[in-house]
Motif scaffolding. Structure first.
Motif, PDB file in Angstrom:
ATOM      1  N   LYS A 154      -0.596   5.574  -1.165  1.00  0.00           N
ATOM      2  CA  LYS A 154      -1.032   5.798   0.213  1.00  0.00           C
ATOM      3  C   LYS A 154      -2.184   4.869   0.577  1.00  0.00           C
ATOM      4  O   LYS A 154      -2.233   4.310   1.682  1.00  0.00           O
ATOM      5  CB  LYS A 154      -1.464   7.257   0.386  1.00  0.00           C
ATOM      6  CG  LYS A 154      -1.896   7.609   1.804  1.00  0.00           C
ATOM      7  CD  LYS A 154      -2.282   9.085   1.909  1.00  0.00           C
ATOM      8  CE  LYS A 154      -2.741   9.414   3.329  1.00  0.00           C
ATOM      9  NZ  LYS A 154      -3.140  10.855   3.457  1.00  0.00           N
ATOM     10  N   LYS A 155      -3.091   4.677  -0.365  1.00  0.00           N
ATOM     11  CA  LYS A 155      -4.233   3.791  -0.144  1.00  0.00           C
ATOM     12  C   LYS A 155      -3.756   2.357   0.086  1.00  0.00           C
ATOM     13  O   LYS A 155      -4.272   1.649   0.968  1.00  0.00           O
ATOM     14  CB  LYS A 155      -5.180   3.852  -1.348  1.00  0.00           C
ATOM     15  CG  LYS A 155      -6.407   2.985  -1.210  1.00  0.00           C
ATOM     16  CD  LYS A 155      -7.294   3.101  -2.457  1.00  0.00           C
ATOM     17  CE  LYS A 155      -8.515   2.185  -2.347  1.00  0.00           C
ATOM     18  NZ  LYS A 155      -9.371   2.288  -3.562  1.00  0.00           N
ATOM     19  N   GLU A 156      -2.781   1.915  -0.711  1.00  0.00           N
ATOM     20  CA  GLU A 156      -2.260   0.546  -0.561  1.00  0.00           C
ATOM     21  C   GLU A 156      -1.528   0.374   0.769  1.00  0.00           C
ATOM     22  O   GLU A 156      -1.653  -0.661   1.430  1.00  0.00           O
ATOM     23  CB  GLU A 156      -1.341   0.211  -1.734  1.00  0.00           C
ATOM     24  CG  GLU A 156      -2.081   0.066  -3.065  1.00  0.00           C
ATOM     25  CD  GLU A 156      -1.149  -0.057  -4.247  1.00  0.00           C
ATOM     26  OE1 GLU A 156      -1.569  -0.624  -5.282  1.00  0.00           O
ATOM     27  OE2 GLU A 156       0.004   0.432  -4.168  1.00  0.00           O
ATOM     28  N   LEU A 157      -0.769   1.373   1.155  1.00  0.00           N
ATOM     29  CA  LEU A 157      -0.068   1.317   2.442  1.00  0.00           C
ATOM     30  C   LEU A 157      -1.057   1.204   3.590  1.00  0.00           C
ATOM     31  O   LEU A 157      -0.893   0.391   4.509  1.00  0.00           O
ATOM     32  CB  LEU A 157       0.799   2.575   2.611  1.00  0.00           C
ATOM     33  CG  LEU A 157       2.088   2.626   1.795  1.00  0.00           C
ATOM     34  CD1 LEU A 157       2.679   4.034   1.819  1.00  0.00           C
ATOM     35  CD2 LEU A 157       3.108   1.623   2.328  1.00  0.00           C
ATOM     36  N   GLU A 158      -2.113   1.998   3.514  1.00  0.00           N
ATOM     37  CA  GLU A 158      -3.125   1.965   4.577  1.00  0.00           C
ATOM     38  C   GLU A 158      -3.868   0.641   4.587  1.00  0.00           C
ATOM     39  O   GLU A 158      -4.238   0.139   5.653  1.00  0.00           O
ATOM     40  CB  GLU A 158      -4.103   3.126   4.383  1.00  0.00           C
ATOM     41  CG  GLU A 158      -3.496   4.497   4.674  1.00  0.00           C
ATOM     42  CD  GLU A 158      -4.465   5.630   4.400  1.00  0.00           C
ATOM     43  OE1 GLU A 158      -5.549   5.344   3.828  1.00  0.00           O
ATOM     44  OE2 GLU A 158      -4.149   6.771   4.753  1.00  0.00           O
ATOM     45  N   LEU A 159      -4.071   0.070   3.411  1.00  0.00           N
ATOM     46  CA  LEU A 159      -4.761  -1.220   3.329  1.00  0.00           C
ATOM     47  C   LEU A 159      -3.990  -2.294   4.098  1.00  0.00           C
ATOM     48  O   LEU A 159      -4.568  -3.083   4.854  1.00  0.00           O
ATOM     49  CB  LEU A 159      -4.924  -1.639   1.864  1.00  0.00           C
ATOM     50  CG  LEU A 159      -5.577  -3.010   1.618  1.00  0.00           C
ATOM     51  CD1 LEU A 159      -7.020  -3.023   2.104  1.00  0.00           C
ATOM     52  CD2 LEU A 159      -5.513  -3.376   0.132  1.00  0.00           C
ATOM     53  N   ILE A 160      -2.685  -2.315   3.921  1.00  0.00           N
ATOM     54  CA  ILE A 160      -1.862  -3.339   4.587  1.00  0.00           C
ATOM     55  C   ILE A 160      -1.747  -3.050   6.072  1.00  0.00           C
ATOM     56  O   ILE A 160      -1.962  -3.934   6.917  1.00  0.00           O
ATOM     57  CB  ILE A 160      -0.462  -3.405   3.951  1.00  0.00           C
ATOM     58  CG1 ILE A 160      -0.556  -3.821   2.478  1.00  0.00           C
ATOM     59  CG2 ILE A 160       0.409  -4.416   4.715  1.00  0.00           C
ATOM     60  CD1 ILE A 160       0.762  -3.764   1.733  1.00  0.00           C
ATOM     61  N   THR A 161      -1.443  -1.817   6.432  1.00  0.00           N
ATOM     62  CA  THR A 161      -1.190  -1.499   7.854  1.00  0.00           C
ATOM     63  C   THR A 161      -2.447  -1.621   8.700  1.00  0.00           C
ATOM     64  O   THR A 161      -2.370  -1.947   9.888  1.00  0.00           O
ATOM     65  CB  THR A 161      -0.608  -0.085   7.996  1.00  0.00           C
ATOM     66  OG1 THR A 161      -1.492   0.867   7.386  1.00  0.00           O
ATOM     67  CG2 THR A 161       0.759   0.003   7.341  1.00  0.00           C
ATOM     68  N   SER A 162      -3.603  -1.389   8.131  1.00  0.00           N
ATOM     69  CA  SER A 162      -4.851  -1.452   8.897  1.00  0.00           C
ATOM     70  C   SER A 162      -5.494  -2.830   8.901  1.00  0.00           C
ATOM     71  O   SER A 162      -6.459  -3.066   9.633  1.00  0.00           O
ATOM     72  CB  SER A 162      -5.849  -0.429   8.344  1.00  0.00           C
ATOM     73  OG  SER A 162      -6.203  -0.758   7.005  1.00  0.00           O
ATOM     74  N   SER A 163      -4.976  -3.728   8.096  1.00  0.00           N
ATOM     75  CA  SER A 163      -5.615  -5.029   7.936  1.00  0.00           C
ATOM     76  C   SER A 163      -5.221  -6.000   9.036  1.00  0.00           C
ATOM     77  O   SER A 163      -4.060  -6.050   9.468  1.00  0.00           O
ATOM     78  CB  SER A 163      -5.246  -5.629   6.579  1.00  0.00           C
ATOM     79  OG  SER A 163      -5.812  -6.918   6.441  1.00  0.00           O
ATOM     80  N   GLN A 164      -6.203  -6.804   9.479  1.00  0.00           N
ATOM     81  CA  GLN A 164      -5.928  -7.894  10.403  1.00  0.00           C
ATOM     82  C   GLN A 164      -5.326  -9.085   9.676  1.00  0.00           C
ATOM     83  O   GLN A 164      -4.699  -9.936  10.278  1.00  0.00           O
ATOM     84  CB  GLN A 164      -7.222  -8.314  11.116  1.00  0.00           C
ATOM     85  CG  GLN A 164      -7.826  -7.245  12.013  1.00  0.00           C
ATOM     86  CD  GLN A 164      -6.916  -6.899  13.170  1.00  0.00           C
ATOM     87  OE1 GLN A 164      -6.410  -7.784  13.866  1.00  0.00           O
ATOM     88  NE2 GLN A 164      -6.685  -5.602  13.377  1.00  0.00           N
ATOM     89  N   ASN A 165      -5.558  -9.141   8.374  1.00  0.00           N
ATOM     90  CA  ASN A 165      -5.018 -10.221   7.541  1.00  0.00           C
ATOM     91  C   ASN A 165      -4.112  -9.583   6.487  1.00  0.00           C
ATOM     92  O   ASN A 165      -4.537  -9.262   5.386  1.00  0.00           O
ATOM     93  CB  ASN A 165      -6.150 -11.004   6.885  1.00  0.00           C
ATOM     94  CG  ASN A 165      -5.655 -12.229   6.115  1.00  0.00           C
ATOM     95  OD1 ASN A 165      -4.491 -12.320   5.750  1.00  0.00           O
ATOM     96  ND2 ASN A 165      -6.555 -13.163   5.866  1.00  0.00           N
ATOM     97  N   LYS A 166      -2.866  -9.376   6.860  1.00  0.00           N
ATOM     98  CA  LYS A 166      -1.938  -8.663   5.980  1.00  0.00           C
ATOM     99  C   LYS A 166      -1.638  -9.451   4.711  1.00  0.00           C
ATOM    100  O   LYS A 166      -1.402  -8.864   3.645  1.00  0.00           O
ATOM    101  CB  LYS A 166      -0.657  -8.318   6.741  1.00  0.00           C
ATOM    102  CG  LYS A 166      -0.893  -7.350   7.905  1.00  0.00           C
ATOM    103  CD  LYS A 166       0.402  -6.906   8.518  1.00  0.00           C
ATOM    104  CE  LYS A 166       0.133  -6.063   9.775  1.00  0.00           C
ATOM    105  NZ  LYS A 166      -0.682  -4.855   9.492  1.00  0.00           N
TER     106      LYS A 166
END
Length: 548
Positions: A391-403
């Protein structure tokens, strides 16, 4: 044989340093255990191949070797097979942490310079604000003066800092349009292969030039054959090549099979095919430029694959040298990038399978995501093999401006690859060498000494006049303090020059041997500096070898 002329406002390599190399501390094994590769040599090589892994140091090389190995072990890369191994310090004139411009200028000219400057050296020994710089001759230009063929190969833009430092003189590495013009029109480089087409064409043609010039048309007037893909490069038989395979940098190795671009080893092989036709020898610089870019972005798998691709180019060079038996191969780096580590976050380990499962660069992967990241898990599985994003990794990607950066971060965390910076570091970088003079590059050296060794081959036009100019320079800057002894040196060298003009080799050698004795005596009397003594000694030795 090609006749070339060079006029520089600055100092030539021959004038400043002679054609020889400084003797530095060496790591050696007992003589009865030395292979032919580690035996000391006195003759210059016919050819020089310098390979620069931009941003590459021991961590990158080790990560690549371990990736190739079974279990917890490593499998030797080609770089690991060199017997003459050293380390180079990389600091620049104005910073402990160098950039590629200053480091490549050290490789190309023997001069420390300021970050951002290519092919120029500062007038002040210590850094000053508003520093002024003067042009310095590069080893490529010395090779051209010696009628050798020359080549530059890079996976970055061919106008980027590292190749630029060999064939341009610019106060700002970002002036790539000017670099393109100098590289193409002020030099006669036989092979130019890399990216950066945009610097050669006007804006109206999709390029970056605002002056309206189309350098590709001018290149044809200068005898170049333009090639833009792997197939054309393979089939061409032209003796003068300008290969521009991408508008900007060439594609990362992980994504290259989606393009028509050649690999770095294929470009190296092609360059060698062309350059080896010259009976006067050649100088070739090959840069693995995108190791650095992957380091800046902290892309672990991309960085390691770029290093492995570079190692294949090293193999092409080393195989050529072993067959030719008269070629010096030097492999090194301008600096380390990223502060990369194997093992991270206090954990011992290297999860190699994580790296092996990555099929594309983070840049490519991020571009496959749809607008709302609805296909995120599918894309990550397809291109990284990761099937259990937290879940943490998913949120990291979806919330990032630099995917792309977020994806790379997840790969690093899972593989236990650490990063300390997105910039450069000041750690020493490895130096590997094979062939004539290779043993001079062992131990811990300064990166300028690489240029000194190369110069032993490329500055074949060195004469007693260069020694005369050196004596004059050292006298004027206070590094020779005995005026009477200095006048005697001038007189002696004038005699050498007369015998050179008469082509009397035995008398040239005899007079140079006497000159050697004179500078030895001055050194004993402390009337000349260590630098002056070493430079004059090396120049004298080089001339003696030349005339013998």
């Amino acid at each position: 044989m090609k006749q070339r002329a060079k006029n520089l406002a600055g100092i030539t390599i021959g004038t400043l340093l002679a054609t020889s190399v400084i003797t530095f501390s060496m790591i050696s094994s007992a003589s009865d255990n030395m292979s032919d590769e580690t035996q000391q040599t006195t003759n210059a090589a016919k050819n020089v191949i310098l390979l620069i892994g931009d941003g590459m140091a021991e961590s990158q090389i080790s990560a690549a070797a371990y990736l190739n190995g079974a279990g917890y072990g490593a499998e030797d890369l080609t770089m690991d097979q060199f017997k003459n191994v050293g380390y180079a310090r990389t600091f620049s004139h104005d910073n402990t942490v160098t950039d590629s411009a200053a480091a490549a200028t050290a490789f190309s000219s023997t001069h420390k310079t300021d970050n951002g400057v290519v092919g120029k050296a500062p007038k002040n020994k210590e850094h000053h604000q508003n520093e002024q710089h003067f042009d310095v001759q590069t080893v490529l230009e010395a090779a051209e003066e010696s009628n050798m063929s020359t080549g530059l190969v890079s996976t970055a833009r061919i106008t980027h800092a590292t190749p630029a430092a060999f064939a341009s003189h610019i106060d700002d590495r970002n002036k790539e349009n000017n670099i393109a013009e100098q590289m193409l029109l002020d030099h006669d480089v036989d092979v130019l292969l890399g990216g950066g087409k945009r610097q050669f064409i006007p804006e109206e043609a999709g390029g970056k030039r605002k002056d309206g010039k189309n350098l590709l048309e001018l290149a044809e007037d200068h005898g170049y054959q333009l090639i833009e893909n792997k197939a054309d490069m393979k089939k061409t038989v032209a003796s003068k090549l300008l290969g521009l395979f991408n508008d900007s940098h060439m594609t990362y190795e992980l994504d290259r099979n989606l393009t028509n671009e050649p690999s770095i080893d294929e470009m190296t092989n092609k360059a060698l095919d062309v350059l080896q036709q010259d009976d006067d020898g050649f100088f070739l610089m090959v840069e693995g430029g995108r190791i650095d870019h992957a380091g800046h972005s902290n892309y672990p798998a991309t960085n390691i694959q770029e290093t492995l691709a570079f190692d294949k180019a090293v193999k092409e060079a080393l195989d050529f040298a072993k067959k030719d038996k008269n070629t010096l191969v030097i492999v090194s780096s301008d600096h380390e990038t990223g502060g990369m580590s194997i093992g991270a976050n206090g954990e011992y380990g290297y999860n190699k399978e994580v790296i092996r499962n990555v099929k594309r660069s983070p840049e490519y992967i991020s571009k496959q995501l749809d607008k709302n990241d609805a296909n995120l898990e599918e894309v990550i599985k397809k291109y990284t093999g990761i099937t259990n994003l937290t879940k943490k990794e998913l949120e990291l990607i979806t919330s990032s401006q630099n995917k792309a950066s977020a994806i790379a971060n997840i790969i690093s965390e899972r593989a236990l690859i650490g990063w300390t910076t997105t910039g450069h570091t000041a750690v020493n970088v490895p130096v590997y060498a094979y062939g004539p003079q290779a043993e001079k590059l062992t131990g811990t050296i300064d990166n300028t000494e690489i240029a000194e060794v190369i110069n032993f081959t490329t500055s074949k036009s060195f004469t007693s006049q260069n020694l005369i100019e050196q004596v004059k320079q050292f006298s004027e800057n206070g590094e020779m303090t005995d005026e009477k002894a200095t006048r005697l040196l001038f007189t002696h060298l004038e005699t050498v020059r007369q015998f050179e003009d008469q082509n009397k080799a035995d008398k040239v050698v005899k007079q140079l041997e006497h000159f050697h004795i004179l500078i030895d005596k001055q050194k004993e009397r402390n009337s000349l500096s260590n630098k002056a003594y070493q430079t004059l000694k090396d120049g004298t030795d080089a001339l003696i070898a030349k005339w013998e």
